[in-house]
Design a protein around this motif. Structure first.
Motif, PDB file in Angstrom:
ATOM      1  N   THR A 332       0.809  -1.227   0.000  1.00 57.87           N
ATOM      2  CA  THR A 332       0.000   0.000   0.000  1.00 57.87           C
ATOM      3  C   THR A 332       0.837   1.269   0.000  1.00 57.87           C
ATOM      4  O   THR A 332       0.319   2.360  -0.227  1.00 57.87           O
ATOM      5  N   MET A 333       2.133   1.157   0.251  1.00 61.56           N
ATOM      6  CA  MET A 333       2.977   2.335   0.448  1.00 61.56           C
ATOM      7  C   MET A 333       3.358   2.991  -0.878  1.00 61.56           C
ATOM      8  O   MET A 333       4.262   2.541  -1.580  1.00 61.56           O
ATOM      9  N   GLY A 334       2.634   4.038  -1.232  1.00 61.18           N
ATOM     10  CA  GLY A 334       2.895   4.787  -2.461  1.00 61.18           C
ATOM     11  C   GLY A 334       1.813   5.838  -2.606  1.00 61.18           C
ATOM     12  O   GLY A 334       0.910   5.940  -1.772  1.00 61.18           O
ATOM     13  N   TYR A 335       1.907   6.633  -3.643  1.00 63.09           N
ATOM     14  CA  TYR A 335       0.898   7.677  -3.880  1.00 63.09           C
ATOM     15  C   TYR A 335       0.047   7.329  -5.089  1.00 63.09           C
ATOM     16  O   TYR A 335       0.541   6.758  -6.061  1.00 63.09           O
ATOM     17  N   ILE A 336      -1.229   7.716  -5.030  1.00 63.19           N
ATOM     18  CA  ILE A 336      -2.124   7.379  -6.144  1.00 63.19           C
ATOM     19  C   ILE A 336      -1.980   8.349  -7.314  1.00 63.19           C
ATOM     20  O   ILE A 336      -2.248   7.988  -8.456  1.00 63.19           O
ATOM     21  N   ASP A 337      -1.556   9.573  -7.062  1.00 69.21           N
ATOM     22  CA  ASP A 337      -1.554  10.589  -8.120  1.00 69.21           C
ATOM     23  C   ASP A 337      -0.162  11.059  -8.526  1.00 69.21           C
ATOM     24  O   ASP A 337      -0.017  11.914  -9.383  1.00 69.21           O
ATOM     25  N   LYS A 338       0.872  10.496  -7.912  1.00 63.70           N
ATOM     26  CA  LYS A 338       2.244  10.922  -8.221  1.00 63.70           C
ATOM     27  C   LYS A 338       3.143   9.692  -8.369  1.00 63.70           C
ATOM     28  O   LYS A 338       3.062   8.749  -7.580  1.00 63.70           O
ATOM     29  N   LEU A 339       4.009   9.739  -9.375  1.00 61.33           N
ATOM     30  CA  LEU A 339       5.050   8.727  -9.498  1.00 61.33           C
ATOM     31  C   LEU A 339       6.146   9.062  -8.495  1.00 61.33           C
ATOM     32  O   LEU A 339       6.373  10.234  -8.196  1.00 61.33           O
ATOM     33  N   GLY A 340       6.814   8.054  -7.970  1.00 62.90           N
ATOM     34  CA  GLY A 340       7.933   8.359  -7.076  1.00 62.90           C
ATOM     35  C   GLY A 340       8.027   7.450  -5.869  1.00 62.90           C
ATOM     36  O   GLY A 340       7.429   6.383  -5.821  1.00 62.90           O
ATOM     37  N   PHE A 341       8.781   7.919  -4.879  1.00 63.18           N
ATOM     38  CA  PHE A 341       9.220   7.076  -3.774  1.00 63.18           C
ATOM     39  C   PHE A 341       8.726   7.661  -2.452  1.00 63.18           C
ATOM     40  O   PHE A 341       9.389   8.497  -1.840  1.00 63.18           O
ATOM     41  N   ARG A 342       7.556   7.210  -2.018  1.00 63.22           N
ATOM     42  CA  ARG A 342       6.925   7.754  -0.817  1.00 63.22           C
ATOM     43  C   ARG A 342       7.807   7.587   0.418  1.00 63.22           C
ATOM     44  O   ARG A 342       7.881   8.472   1.260  1.00 63.22           O
ATOM     45  N   ALA A 343       8.485   6.445   0.514  1.00 62.79           N
ATOM     46  CA  ALA A 343       9.357   6.201   1.674  1.00 62.79           C
ATOM     47  C   ALA A 343      10.823   6.428   1.337  1.00 62.79           C
ATOM     48  O   ALA A 343      11.705   6.072   2.113  1.00 62.79           O
ATOM     49  N   GLY A 344      11.087   6.999   0.154  1.00 63.09           N
ATOM     50  CA  GLY A 344      12.457   7.352  -0.210  1.00 63.09           C
ATOM     51  C   GLY A 344      13.338   6.196  -0.631  1.00 63.09           C
ATOM     52  O   GLY A 344      14.539   6.371  -0.839  1.00 63.09           O
ATOM     53  N   THR A 345      12.743   4.987  -0.783  1.00 63.42           N
ATOM     54  CA  THR A 345      13.567   3.817  -1.101  1.00 63.42           C
ATOM     55  C   THR A 345      12.880   2.933  -2.144  1.00 63.42           C
ATOM     56  O   THR A 345      11.653   2.925  -2.259  1.00 63.42           O
ATOM     57  N   CYS A 346      13.700   2.203  -2.897  1.00 61.25           N
ATOM     58  CA  CYS A 346      13.169   1.189  -3.819  1.00 61.25           C
ATOM     59  C   CYS A 346      13.633  -0.191  -3.368  1.00 61.25           C
ATOM     60  O   CYS A 346      13.796  -1.104  -4.162  1.00 61.25           O
ATOM     61  N   THR A 347      13.839  -0.330  -2.071  1.00 63.38           N
ATOM     62  CA  THR A 347      14.193  -1.612  -1.449  1.00 63.38           C
ATOM     63  C   THR A 347      13.139  -1.925  -0.396  1.00 63.38           C
ATOM     64  O   THR A 347      12.914  -1.113   0.506  1.00 63.38           O
ATOM     65  N   PRO A 348      12.433  -3.072  -0.527  1.00 62.49           N
ATOM     66  CA  PRO A 348      11.448  -3.424   0.510  1.00 62.49           C
ATOM     67  C   PRO A 348      12.073  -3.359   1.897  1.00 62.49           C
ATOM     68  O   PRO A 348      13.239  -3.712   2.089  1.00 62.49           O
ATOM     69  N   PHE A 349      11.288  -2.897   2.877  1.00 60.87           N
ATOM     70  CA  PHE A 349      11.834  -2.672   4.219  1.00 60.87           C
ATOM     71  C   PHE A 349      10.817  -3.070   5.288  1.00 60.87           C
ATOM     72  O   PHE A 349       9.631  -3.231   5.003  1.00 60.87           O
ATOM     73  N   GLN A 350      11.296  -3.230   6.510  1.00 59.60           N
ATOM     74  CA  GLN A 350      10.428  -3.602   7.631  1.00 59.60           C
ATOM     75  C   GLN A 350       9.725  -2.360   8.179  1.00 59.60           C
ATOM     76  O   GLN A 350      10.295  -1.276   8.188  1.00 59.60           O
ATOM     77  N   PHE A 351       8.517  -2.544   8.667  1.00 54.21           N
ATOM     78  CA  PHE A 351       7.790  -1.442   9.290  1.00 54.21           C
ATOM     79  C   PHE A 351       8.340  -1.202  10.697  1.00 54.21           C
ATOM     80  O   PHE A 351       8.453  -2.125  11.495  1.00 54.21           O
ATOM     81  N   TYR A 352       8.685   0.049  10.974  1.00 58.45           N
ATOM     82  CA  TYR A 352       9.139   0.442  12.311  1.00 58.45           C
ATOM     83  C   TYR A 352       7.998   1.169  13.001  1.00 58.45           C
ATOM     84  O   TYR A 352       7.497   2.177  12.505  1.00 58.45           O
ATOM     85  N   ASP A 353       7.571   0.640  14.148  1.00 60.20           N
ATOM     86  CA  ASP A 353       6.470   1.238  14.900  1.00 60.20           C
ATOM     87  C   ASP A 353       7.027   2.334  15.812  1.00 60.20           C
ATOM     88  O   ASP A 353       7.690   2.050  16.813  1.00 60.20           O
ATOM     89  N   LEU A 354       6.748   3.568  15.464  1.00 60.94           N
ATOM     90  CA  LEU A 354       7.301   4.710  16.214  1.00 60.94           C
ATOM     91  C   LEU A 354       6.725   4.837  17.618  1.00 60.94           C
ATOM     92  O   LEU A 354       7.372   5.383  18.508  1.00 60.94           O
TER      93      LEU A 354
END
Length: 431
Positions: A332-354
């Protein structure tokens, strides 16, 4: 192995270093707060603290990875070669910016926990993001920074041989409605017919009954083409079916229809299959659990992945629900109306619970291109050009390119002309 000296080993620090060093650079990494152990280490080493110790790569640390909870951060984004950086590290640092604190800020989605303007569906929008405001949304900056770290390490330790990774693709096919006309039941078919007549959609009415009488294939039924493409591609597609209850937001086919169940099973023979979680399951774990169990009973295996309807996320609740149900992957991590990198990475990563300050077992597969985001480009040439730029960005750092297309994107509809060709461009990029 890389040994990292720091004055305090925290969950944030180990999480961020492991993403940059292990997942992106393929480097095993260990941490120490003992100066003598660090000095005795005779291979790759770096210090992440306020002052350098000896002859190592030194990155001056920002306080972010040593804090807990959230605070209102003052971020000044600056140019750095052909990219951007923030959290300036000072002159003595081998890198001009603290790439670890900056990466954590982007990966943890820190900004999405802070007050922000949402759209009509309650979504975090691209225009609210630091990346969009500072024009680096189109770059996987975390991966770019990781390679800058690698350059600094290589310069200091020229005899060390680094691992290399290769560019991969993970195409996602979102199926909110498997058929446009078929298997809708009598009431929905009558309603659709009356709607066609009332709006003078006579061509659609004609098409509807050609499909219902078996003379023509349903326009949304593109699954033979999808399976054919999967057979030609080494990388597995992830196909996500909506199987939740019918509602205002979700107008799918009922799983009581045997043909729909057969379709899911046949796709699962070739592709990875998951669920597109319904709109109301986003805030209700009981509904999500029901949908998970329903899909597992169809495919006779554990559910692999989820993508939420409308690309909506409520952090951290949405991800906590997936973790509680032992669902291990999200798309689900991305934008519907913009191309690009919502989390700044193109490498799958683990969710960190803040909130809990802990790395979780949930793997986030950030997508970089949604078919709807390409609609704003008028010509097919423009669409192809922007898509290719995105692919080139991911290829430059040997990352994973994740596009999200829908089953109806491959139909003959005038709106989606040329999208099969765009999808082929993505598949060809992996060769």
């Amino acid at each position: 192995m890389l040994l990292v000296y720091t004055h305090k080993i925290t969950p944030r620090l180990t999480y961020t270093f492991k993403h940059i060093c292990k997942r992106i650079l393929g480097l095993d990494v260990k941490f120490t707060s003992k100066v003598e152990d660090f000095i005795a280490h005779d291979s790759l080493k770096m210090s992440y603290t306020k002052q350098p110790l000896s002859n190592e790569v030194f990155v001056r640390s920002n306080e972010l990875l040593f804090e807990q909870g959230l605070s209102d951060l003052d971020i000044n984004v600056q140019d750095w070669d052909n990219t951007k950086g923030f959290f300036a590290a000072g002159e003595r640092s081998h890198l001009p910016f603290d790439i670890f604190a900056a990466s954590f800020y982007l990966l943890s989605r820190y900004e999405e926990y802070m007050p922000h303007v949402k759209d009509e569906y309650g979504r975090f929008i691209a225009k609210e993001s630091l990346a969009y405001k500072n024009r680096f949304l189109n770059q996987p900056v975390v991966d770019i920074w990781a390679y800058k770290l690698r350059e600094a390490l290589q310069k200091k330790f020229p005899n060390f041989v680094f691992n290399s990774r290769s560019y991969t693709i993970k195409p996602v096919i979102d199926v909110p409605m498997a058929y446009y006309f078929r298997k809708k039941g009598l009431l929905r078919t009558i309603g659709g017919t009356l709607n066609d007549i009332g709006r003078f959609k006579l061509r659609q009415l004609y098409q509807r009954y050609l499909v219902l009488m078996g003379f023509k294939r349903d326009p949304y039924d593109t699954f033979k083409w999808i399976i054919t493409k999967q057979k030609q591609c080494q990388d597995k597609f992830m196909v996500l079916f909506l199987i939740g209850d019918y509602s205002t937001y979700d107008k799918n086919i009922n799983t009581n229809k045997k043909e729909f169940v057969s379709l899911i099973k046949s796709v699962a023979d070739y592709c990875d299959v998951g669920i597109k979680a319904s709109y109301f399951s986003l805030d209700d774990i009981k509904i999500l659990k029901k949908e998970k169990q329903k899909m597992e009973s169809i495919i006779n295996t554990d559910l692999k992945a989820v993508r939420h309807s409308f690309s909506k996320l409520n952090l951290p609740l949405s991800y906590r629900n997936l973790i509680e149900l032992e669902i291990h992957q999200d798309f689900t991590m991305g934008y519907i109306d913009k191309l690009g990198f919502r989390a700044g990475t193109c490498t799958p990563f683990q969710f960190y619970d803040l909130d809990y300050e802990v790395q979780t077992p949930l793997k986030i597969n950030p997508y970089h291109c949604l078919d709807f985001a390409l609609l704003k480009y008028q010509s097919e040439l423009d669409k192809t050009e922007h898509l290719q730029k995105l692919i080139d960005e991911v290829k430059a750092v040997n990352g994973t390119f994740i596009p999200v297309f829908h089953n109806y994107t491959f139909s003959d509809s005038s709106r989606w002309v040329g999208y099969r060709s765009l999808f082929n461009t993505i598949l060809d990029s992996a060769e």
